[in-house]
Write an enzyme that holds these catalytic residues in place. Structure first.
Site, PDB file in Angstrom:
ATOM      1  N   LYS A  96       0.841  -1.202   0.000  1.00 29.54           N
ATOM      2  CA  LYS A  96       0.000   0.000   0.000  1.00 29.54           C
ATOM      3  C   LYS A  96       0.880   1.257   0.000  1.00 29.54           C
ATOM      4  O   LYS A  96       1.832   1.346   0.778  1.00 29.54           O
ATOM      5  CB  LYS A  96      -0.877   0.017   1.255  1.00 29.54           C
ATOM      6  CG  LYS A  96      -1.960  -1.058   1.239  1.00 29.54           C
ATOM      7  CD  LYS A  96      -2.897  -0.890   2.396  1.00 29.54           C
ATOM      8  CE  LYS A  96      -4.129  -1.773   2.274  1.00 29.54           C
ATOM      9  NZ  LYS A  96      -3.964  -3.059   1.617  1.00 29.54           N
ATOM     10  N   ASP A 130      -1.640  -1.959  -4.091  1.00 29.90           N
ATOM     11  CA  ASP A 130      -3.047  -2.063  -3.673  1.00 29.90           C
ATOM     12  C   ASP A 130      -3.759  -0.723  -3.859  1.00 29.90           C
ATOM     13  O   ASP A 130      -3.116   0.332  -3.854  1.00 29.90           O
ATOM     14  CB  ASP A 130      -3.140  -2.412  -2.184  1.00 29.90           C
ATOM     15  CG  ASP A 130      -2.586  -3.799  -1.868  1.00 29.90           C
ATOM     16  OD1 ASP A 130      -2.263  -4.548  -2.804  1.00 29.90           O
ATOM     17  OD2 ASP A 130      -2.489  -4.117  -0.677  1.00 29.90           O
ATOM     18  N   MET A 131      -5.084  -0.791  -3.963  1.00 31.53           N
ATOM     19  CA  MET A 131      -5.858   0.458  -4.024  1.00 31.53           C
ATOM     20  C   MET A 131      -6.601   0.626  -2.700  1.00 31.53           C
ATOM     21  O   MET A 131      -7.299  -0.271  -2.252  1.00 31.53           O
ATOM     22  CB  MET A 131      -6.860   0.411  -5.191  1.00 31.53           C
ATOM     23  CG  MET A 131      -7.564   1.730  -5.408  1.00 31.53           C
ATOM     24  SD  MET A 131      -6.421   3.130  -5.640  1.00 31.53           S
ATOM     25  CE  MET A 131      -6.018   2.966  -7.376  1.00 31.53           C
ATOM     26  N   GLN A 159     -10.843  -0.839  -8.621  1.00 31.57           N
ATOM     27  CA  GLN A 159     -12.003  -1.325  -7.853  1.00 31.57           C
ATOM     28  C   GLN A 159     -13.292  -1.180  -8.664  1.00 31.57           C
ATOM     29  O   GLN A 159     -13.655  -0.072  -9.065  1.00 31.57           O
ATOM     30  CB  GLN A 159     -12.120  -0.500  -6.563  1.00 31.57           C
ATOM     31  CG  GLN A 159     -10.914  -0.659  -5.641  1.00 31.57           C
ATOM     32  CD  GLN A 159     -10.717   0.541  -4.730  1.00 31.57           C
ATOM     33  OE1 GLN A 159     -10.931   1.683  -5.143  1.00 31.57           O
ATOM     34  NE2 GLN A 159     -10.282   0.305  -3.511  1.00 31.57           N
ATOM     35  N   ARG A 180      -4.782  -5.502 -11.349  1.00 31.00           N
ATOM     36  CA  ARG A 180      -5.680  -6.365 -10.566  1.00 31.00           C
ATOM     37  C   ARG A 180      -7.045  -5.696 -10.512  1.00 31.00           C
ATOM     38  O   ARG A 180      -7.145  -4.499 -10.251  1.00 31.00           O
ATOM     39  CB  ARG A 180      -5.146  -6.518  -9.138  1.00 31.00           C
ATOM     40  CG  ARG A 180      -6.131  -7.253  -8.221  1.00 31.00           C
ATOM     41  CD  ARG A 180      -5.745  -7.126  -6.740  1.00 31.00           C
ATOM     42  NE  ARG A 180      -4.435  -7.636  -6.471  1.00 31.00           N
ATOM     43  CZ  ARG A 180      -3.679  -7.232  -5.435  1.00 31.00           C
ATOM     44  NH1 ARG A 180      -4.121  -6.309  -4.601  1.00 31.00           N
ATOM     45  NH2 ARG A 180      -2.493  -7.748  -5.238  1.00 31.00           N
ATOM     46  N   GLY A 184     -13.626  -3.944  -4.384  1.00 27.54           N
ATOM     47  CA  GLY A 184     -13.410  -2.766  -3.537  1.00 27.54           C
ATOM     48  C   GLY A 184     -13.960  -3.025  -2.150  1.00 27.54           C
ATOM     49  O   GLY A 184     -15.052  -3.579  -2.009  1.00 27.54           O
ATOM     50  N   HIS A 228     -13.589 -13.902  -5.172  1.00 23.72           N
ATOM     51  CA  HIS A 228     -13.961 -15.249  -4.714  1.00 23.72           C
ATOM     52  C   HIS A 228     -15.390 -15.536  -5.162  1.00 23.72           C
ATOM     53  O   HIS A 228     -16.017 -16.452  -4.650  1.00 23.72           O
ATOM     54  CB  HIS A 228     -13.887 -15.336  -3.192  1.00 23.72           C
ATOM     55  CG  HIS A 228     -12.705 -14.636  -2.605  1.00 23.72           C
ATOM     56  ND1 HIS A 228     -12.746 -13.339  -2.147  1.00 23.72           N
ATOM     57  CD2 HIS A 228     -11.436 -15.053  -2.451  1.00 23.72           C
ATOM     58  CE1 HIS A 228     -11.550 -12.980  -1.713  1.00 23.72           C
ATOM     59  NE2 HIS A 228     -10.731 -14.002  -1.898  1.00 23.72           N
ATOM     60  N   ARG A 290     -12.228  -7.783   6.322  1.00 20.55           N
ATOM     61  CA  ARG A 290     -12.692  -9.145   5.998  1.00 20.55           C
ATOM     62  C   ARG A 290     -13.989  -9.455   6.754  1.00 20.55           C
ATOM     63  O   ARG A 290     -14.884 -10.103   6.230  1.00 20.55           O
ATOM     64  CB  ARG A 290     -11.630 -10.212   6.363  1.00 20.55           C
ATOM     65  CG  ARG A 290     -10.286 -10.046   5.677  1.00 20.55           C
ATOM     66  CD  ARG A 290     -10.297 -10.208   4.171  1.00 20.55           C
ATOM     67  NE  ARG A 290     -10.771  -9.150   3.339  1.00 20.55           N
ATOM     68  CZ  ARG A 290     -10.113  -8.012   3.009  1.00 20.55           C
ATOM     69  NH1 ARG A 290      -8.917  -7.771   3.486  1.00 20.55           N
ATOM     70  NH2 ARG A 290     -10.650  -7.121   2.206  1.00 20.55           N
TER      71      ARG A 290
HETATM   72  P1  FDA Z   1     -18.144 -11.042  -2.793  1.00 20.49           P
HETATM   73  O1  FDA Z   1     -17.944 -10.094  -1.670  1.00 20.49           O
HETATM   74  O2  FDA Z   1     -19.410 -10.977  -3.560  1.00 20.49           O
HETATM   75  O3  FDA Z   1     -17.908 -12.504  -2.253  1.00 20.49           O
HETATM   76  C1  FDA Z   1     -18.117 -13.656  -3.049  1.00 20.49           C
HETATM   77  C2  FDA Z   1     -18.009 -14.862  -2.142  1.00 20.49           C
HETATM   78  O4  FDA Z   1     -16.676 -14.958  -1.627  1.00 20.49           O
HETATM   79  C3  FDA Z   1     -18.896 -14.762  -0.892  1.00 20.49           C
HETATM   80  O5  FDA Z   1     -20.182 -15.230  -1.143  1.00 20.49           O
HETATM   81  C4  FDA Z   1     -18.127 -15.622   0.090  1.00 20.49           C
HETATM   82  O6  FDA Z   1     -18.384 -16.987  -0.147  1.00 20.49           O
HETATM   83  C5  FDA Z   1     -16.678 -15.343  -0.271  1.00 20.49           C
HETATM   84  N1  FDA Z   1     -16.125 -14.246   0.533  1.00 20.49           N
HETATM   85  C6  FDA Z   1     -15.873 -12.981   0.127  1.00 20.49           C
HETATM   86  N2  FDA Z   1     -15.327 -12.274   1.128  1.00 20.49           N
HETATM   87  C7  FDA Z   1     -15.235 -13.107   2.180  1.00 20.49           C
HETATM   88  C8  FDA Z   1     -14.740 -12.967   3.504  1.00 20.49           C
HETATM   89  N3  FDA Z   1     -14.238 -11.824   3.951  1.00 20.49           N
HETATM   90  N4  FDA Z   1     -14.790 -14.043   4.326  1.00 20.49           N
HETATM   91  C9  FDA Z   1     -15.274 -15.220   3.889  1.00 20.49           C
HETATM   92  N5  FDA Z   1     -15.751 -15.419   2.649  1.00 20.49           N
HETATM   93  C10 FDA Z   1     -15.740 -14.371   1.809  1.00 20.49           C
HETATM   94  N6  FDA Z   1      -9.920  -4.417  -2.187  1.00 20.49           N
HETATM   95  C11 FDA Z   1      -9.533  -3.117  -2.316  1.00 20.49           C
HETATM   96  O7  FDA Z   1     -10.347  -2.223  -2.139  1.00 20.49           O
HETATM   97  N7  FDA Z   1      -8.230  -2.832  -2.660  1.00 20.49           N
HETATM   98  C12 FDA Z   1      -7.301  -3.796  -2.886  1.00 20.49           C
HETATM   99  O8  FDA Z   1      -6.158  -3.482  -3.199  1.00 20.49           O
HETATM  100  C13 FDA Z   1      -7.711  -5.144  -2.770  1.00 20.49           C
HETATM  101  N8  FDA Z   1      -6.836  -6.170  -2.992  1.00 20.49           N
HETATM  102  C14 FDA Z   1      -7.307  -7.465  -3.061  1.00 20.49           C
HETATM  103  C15 FDA Z   1      -6.453  -8.504  -3.448  1.00 20.49           C
HETATM  104  C16 FDA Z   1      -6.948  -9.789  -3.595  1.00 20.49           C
HETATM  105  C17 FDA Z   1      -6.027 -10.882  -4.062  1.00 20.49           C
HETATM  106  C18 FDA Z   1      -8.331 -10.053  -3.347  1.00 20.49           C
HETATM  107  C19 FDA Z   1      -8.913 -11.414  -3.554  1.00 20.49           C
HETATM  108  C20 FDA Z   1      -9.152  -9.052  -2.920  1.00 20.49           C
HETATM  109  C21 FDA Z   1      -8.664  -7.758  -2.747  1.00 20.49           C
HETATM  110  N9  FDA Z   1      -9.492  -6.726  -2.305  1.00 20.49           N
HETATM  111  C22 FDA Z   1      -9.048  -5.426  -2.404  1.00 20.49           C
HETATM  112  C23 FDA Z   1     -10.786  -7.032  -1.653  1.00 20.49           C
HETATM  113  C24 FDA Z   1     -11.940  -6.979  -2.642  1.00 20.49           C
HETATM  114  O9  FDA Z   1     -12.179  -5.663  -3.034  1.00 20.49           O
HETATM  115  C25 FDA Z   1     -13.246  -7.558  -2.045  1.00 20.49           C
HETATM  116  O10 FDA Z   1     -13.617  -6.824  -0.924  1.00 20.49           O
HETATM  117  C26 FDA Z   1     -13.158  -8.994  -1.640  1.00 20.49           C
HETATM  118  O11 FDA Z   1     -12.396  -9.739  -2.546  1.00 20.49           O
HETATM  119  C27 FDA Z   1     -14.555  -9.641  -1.570  1.00 20.49           C
HETATM  120  O12 FDA Z   1     -15.166  -9.556  -2.830  1.00 20.49           O
HETATM  121  P2  FDA Z   1     -15.446 -10.811  -3.788  1.00 20.49           P
HETATM  122  O13 FDA Z   1     -14.977 -10.444  -5.136  1.00 20.49           O
HETATM  123  O14 FDA Z   1     -14.848 -12.028  -3.224  1.00 20.49           O
HETATM  124  O15 FDA Z   1     -17.005 -10.881  -3.881  1.00 20.49           O
END
Ligand code: FDA
Length: 310
Positions: A96, A130-131, A159, A180, A184, A228, A290
């Site tokens: 960051k 990271d953002m 994001q 990436r 967000g 995810h 998280r």
């Molecule tokens: P969504 O929130 O819809 O989740 C889809 C499914 O994933 C859920 O139904 C659940 O099963 C599972 N899941 C998601 N979050 C979970 C959790 N906390 N605990 C358990 N299960 C969970 N954001 C940002 O603003 N700046 C950044 O630099 C980054 N960097 C980053 C790197 C990487 C490698 C990842 C994977 C994510 C980020 N993020 C991030 C976070 C991102 O913005 C987002 O908040 C999370 O990935 C959750 O979003 P999903 O895409 O998983 O979808």
């Protein structure tokens, strides 16, 4: 409501210091932060590598307020890069800009980031930036652009919840860097970010489609689809398959401890998958984000609280 409260608390380090006094907190944090020091994190990276998994590593920390702290964080990242190279791990750092001193001076941040990029370049390692919250979007992208003038191993994060991201992506494509795409995870007003999850998901799908186009890939864009969400994973796979895109030219990215049920399917389909391993004692902000993402995690946390105080 719960998400808003947790994101509010994530910016209150005093509450983090209170939580840290309890043994159960550290046990729960370990689900998402598998190491509190570099040795612990490296053993996780080695295990992932043994399983044929790509990885990323984050030394947790943000918004440092002294030059000494920013320089110390940059020094840790230099050590991280040496360990990755020495052990030949398929791993990249993800950091960051506010950890590198952006709140103190842009010049300090640039100096720290340049040193890490230069050390990483010698070993062919890409560094992801990271953002953070929207107050930093312009400044982070400006830093990425400035760093790109000298370092081709710089990689940015966008994001999908921000309305502006479509334009930001178009402006990054000509730089030929890693990008990436995540949804967000900060609290943003509806004036700048989609308030409805369905709209964020739809925008993510559209942006991923744009990233997986030959004209973008051909200019050197390397997409890292960080999600995810099983629907978005399936969508990206279908788009890439239909367009005949080489699976080596892009990857999925997930956070340690989340989305494990999707890993085998992604690898079996021949797609690259990178797992981000965060480590360090400054886990509070990351951990609270998280919890905010998924209310069920709060129950998981509370269940661990039952055995009592250490
Ligand atoms: P969504 O929130 O819809 O989740 C889809 C499914 O994933 C859920 O139904 C659940 O099963 C599972 N899941 C998601 N979050 C979970 C959790 N906390 N605990 C358990 N299960 C969970 N954001 C940002 O603003 N700046 C950044 O630099 C980054 N960097 C980053 C790197 C990487 C490698 C990842 C994977 C994510 C980020 N993020 C991030 C976070 C991102 O913005 C987002 O908040 C999370 O990935 C959750 O979003 P999903 O895409 O998983 O979808």
């Amino acid at each position: 409501m719960l998400r808003t409260s947790l994101l509010y608390l994530s910016q209150r380090p005093g509450f983090g210091r209170f939580l840290a006094r309890f043994q159960f907190t550290r046990r729960t944090v370990r689900r998402f932060v598998p190491g509190f020091d570099l040795d612990e994190a490296v053993s996780v990276l080695e295990r992932l590598s043994g399983e044929g998994q790509l990885s990323a590593i984050t030394y947790l920390g943000e918004n440092v307020s002294t030059e000494a702290d920013a320089r110390a964080a940059a020094k840790v990242y230099a050590d991280v890069v040496s360990r990755i190279a020495e052990k030949r791990l398929p791993c990249v750092p993800s950091l960051k800009v506010t950890h590198m001193g952006l709140d103190i001076a842009e010049s300090l941040c640039l100096e720290n980031c340049s040193a890490i990029l230069e050390a990483a370049r010698r070993d062919g390692i890409r560094v992801w930036f990271d953002m953070e919250g929207s107050a930093y979007t312009d400044r982070t992208l400006a830093i990425v652009r400035k760093l790109r003038e000298k370092h081709e191993n710089v990689a940015a994060v966008l994001q999908a919840y921000l309305y502006r991201t479509k334009d930001d992506l178009e402006s990054l494509i000509p730089l030929g860097i890693g990008v990436r795409l995540c949804k967000g995870c900060y609290k943003e007003p509806s004036s700048i970010a989609f308030p409805k999850k369905a709209d964020v998901d739809a925008n993510y799908a559209k942006l991923a489609e744009r990233m997986l186009r030959e004209d973008a890939l051909g200019r050197g864009l390397y997409p890292g689809l960080a999600t995810h969400d099983p629907n978005l994973v399936a969508h990206a796979q279908a788009v890439a398959r239909e367009r005949g895109i080489d699976p080596e030219k892009w990857e999925f990215q997930m956070l340690y401890g989340i989305g494990g049920g999707l890993h085998a399917g992604i690898r079996a389909a021949g797609n690259r998958l990178r797992v981000l391993v965060p480590y360090g004692e400054d886990w509070y902000g990351f951990f609270m984000r998280r919890l905010a993402e998924r209310p069920a995690n709060v129950m998981f946390f509370l269940k661990h609280a039952i055995p009592g105080r250490a």
